[in-house]
Design an enzyme around this catalytic site. Structure first.
Site, PDB file in Angstrom:
ATOM      1  N   ARG A  54       0.819  -1.216   0.000  1.00 14.61           N
ATOM      2  CA  ARG A  54       0.000   0.000   0.000  1.00 14.61           C
ATOM      3  C   ARG A  54       0.855   1.270   0.000  1.00 14.61           C
ATOM      4  O   ARG A  54       0.634   2.181  -0.806  1.00 14.61           O
ATOM      5  CB  ARG A  54      -0.926   0.008   1.226  1.00 14.61           C
TER       6      ARG A  54
ATOM      7  N   ARG B   7      11.384   0.048   8.392  1.00 14.80           N
ATOM      8  CA  ARG B   7      11.908  -0.292   9.707  1.00 14.80           C
ATOM      9  C   ARG B   7      13.429  -0.229   9.633  1.00 14.80           C
ATOM     10  O   ARG B   7      14.022  -0.657   8.645  1.00 14.80           O
ATOM     11  CB  ARG B   7      11.484  -1.713  10.133  1.00 14.80           C
TER      12      ARG B   7
ATOM     13  N   GLU C 170      15.660   2.400  18.389  1.00 12.58           N
ATOM     14  CA  GLU C 170      14.953   3.682  18.547  1.00 12.58           C
ATOM     15  C   GLU C 170      14.600   3.918  20.012  1.00 12.58           C
ATOM     16  O   GLU C 170      14.145   2.990  20.674  1.00 12.58           O
ATOM     17  CB  GLU C 170      13.690   3.666  17.678  1.00 12.58           C
TER      18      GLU C 170
ATOM     19  N   HIS D  91      10.900   8.673  13.510  1.00 12.80           N
ATOM     20  CA  HIS D  91       9.837   7.701  13.223  1.00 12.80           C
ATOM     21  C   HIS D  91       8.452   8.365  13.287  1.00 12.80           C
ATOM     22  O   HIS D  91       7.620   8.014  14.122  1.00 12.80           O
ATOM     23  CB  HIS D  91       9.915   6.506  14.199  1.00 12.80           C
TER      24      HIS D  91
HETATM   25  C1  GLV Z   1       4.725   2.805  11.745  1.00  7.01           C
HETATM   26  O1  GLV Z   1       5.912   2.634  11.607  1.00  7.01           O
HETATM   27  C2  GLV Z   1       3.754   1.793  11.565  1.00  7.01           C
HETATM   28  O2  GLV Z   1       4.113   0.624  11.366  1.00  7.01           O
HETATM   29  O3  GLV Z   1       2.565   2.123  11.626  1.00  7.01           O
END
Ligand code: GLV
Ligand code: GLV
Length: 328
Positions: free
Chosen positions: A158, A239, A268, A287
């Site tokens: 997506r 990631r 993180e 992030h």
């Molecule tokens: C953010 O990194 C998510 O996986 O929604």
């Protein structure tokens, strides 16, 4: 019947919290920082459901401490922080928040792509720091063109597809690497499916949109970085561990690639002394790809709806471990 007890591991937007409170007995972790493992274990003991964040590590030990837990509703699309196999073994449903964050995440990937290619962050600092001493010069702060360049999308799910649609608006040529062909996507965007090596060799921008799993860990390593053009950029808002950070740092220092834009890191929060942060050709963020007001509110409602569906005996719309629901 008494209401099910739900632990929510951080304050979430109001729309979601209110929905949860209408249906459940809700315990929200009040601090900005996450509960540590022991606190998490104490909090979910006796709970039938929980709302988790990607920074909550839900492993076998945590699951063993929560015998009454029936569902984990993750407030994120990625769920690599959860041991889904172990949850499934214990007949615990896991849900996530796909779709609602696709466009916000793609917006941010594109924002970082543009920022690093045209040196937006560096230019801002340059002006603020008083370094702008000469009004205009033909070689001041030269960057790379976005319009008409080639973008390689690794992982055409997506979010990857949404990034490609933005790229088309910039007349970019789109390549993608994906385990299965995506004919609709290809005809909509003109994207061409190629092998990973070809994508790395041909692209001016390589953008990562894969989930983290054993197949994608360190996918971008020294060998693969070596295939990229010296003028190319790596964009990662998937990631951190999908990229070998040490190898990336080396490639950036040696001029093997032109730059990187990162919203995610190996660990993180990334330490302030991460050597990547010393490099001018790197744009970073903490992030925040899905962090828009409207998107986070939709994610909160979605986690609540997944929990409500489950506790009213319906299949949650965003069930990750599909096989589990039948098993209950
Ligand atoms: C953010 O990194 C998510 O996986 O929604
Ligand atoms: C730049 O400002 C230009 O006028 O070309």
């Amino acid at each position: 019947m008494s209401k099910a007890r739900i632990f929510v591991s951080r304050e979430i937007p109001r729309a979601g919290r209110q929905l949860l409170e209408q249906h459940f007995t809700v315990d929200v972790w009040p601090q900005y920082a996450p509960p540590n493992k022991q606190q998490l274990i104490e909090k979910i003991a006796g709970c039938a459901g929980m709302v988790s964040l990607l920074s909550d590590k839900i492993d076998a030990e945590v699951l063993a401490a929560a015998p009454e837990l029936k569902i984990i509703a993750q407030y994120a699309v990625g769920y690599d922080n959860i041991d889904v196999a172990e949850a499934s073994r214990r007949n615990i449903c896991v849900t996530n928040t796909p779709d609602v964050l696709t466009e916000a995440s793609a917006d941010f990937a594109f924002a970082q792509l543009m920022a690093v290619a045209r040196r937006v962050v560096e230019a801002d600092k340059y002006v603020r720091n008083g370094q702008w001493q000469v009004a205009w010069h033909p070689s001041m702060m030269l960057g790379y063109d976005i319009y008409g360049a080639t973008i390689g999308i690794i992982g055409a799910g997506r979010i990857g597809q949404a990034v490609a649609r933005r790229a088309r608006g910039f007349s970019m040529k789109v390549l993608y690497y994906s385990s299965s062909p995506k004919p609709d996507f290809a005809s909509e965007t003109g994207a061409r499916r190629v092998e990973l090596d070809e994508l790395l060799r041909e692209s001016d921008f390589v953008s990562l949109h894969v989930p983290l799993n054993e197949g994608t860990r360190s996918l971008i390593n020294a060998d693969r970085l070596a295939l990229m053009k010296k003028t190319a950029f790596l964009i990662n808002n998937s990631r951190g561990p999908v990229v070998d950070e040490k190898a990336l740092c080396q490639a950036l220092k040696s001029g093997q690639i032109a730059g990187a834009a990162l919203d995610v890191f190996a660990s993180e929060p990334t330490p302030a002394d991460n050597p990547l942060l010393l490099l001018e050709n790197v744009v970073v963020a903490p992030h925040i790809s899905s962090a828009s007001h409207a998107t986070r509110a939709r994610m909160a409602v979605m986690v609540a709806e997944n929990l409500i569906a489950f506790f009213t005996g319906k299949r949650p719309a965003n069930l990750v471990n599909q096989q589990i629901f039948k098993a209950i």
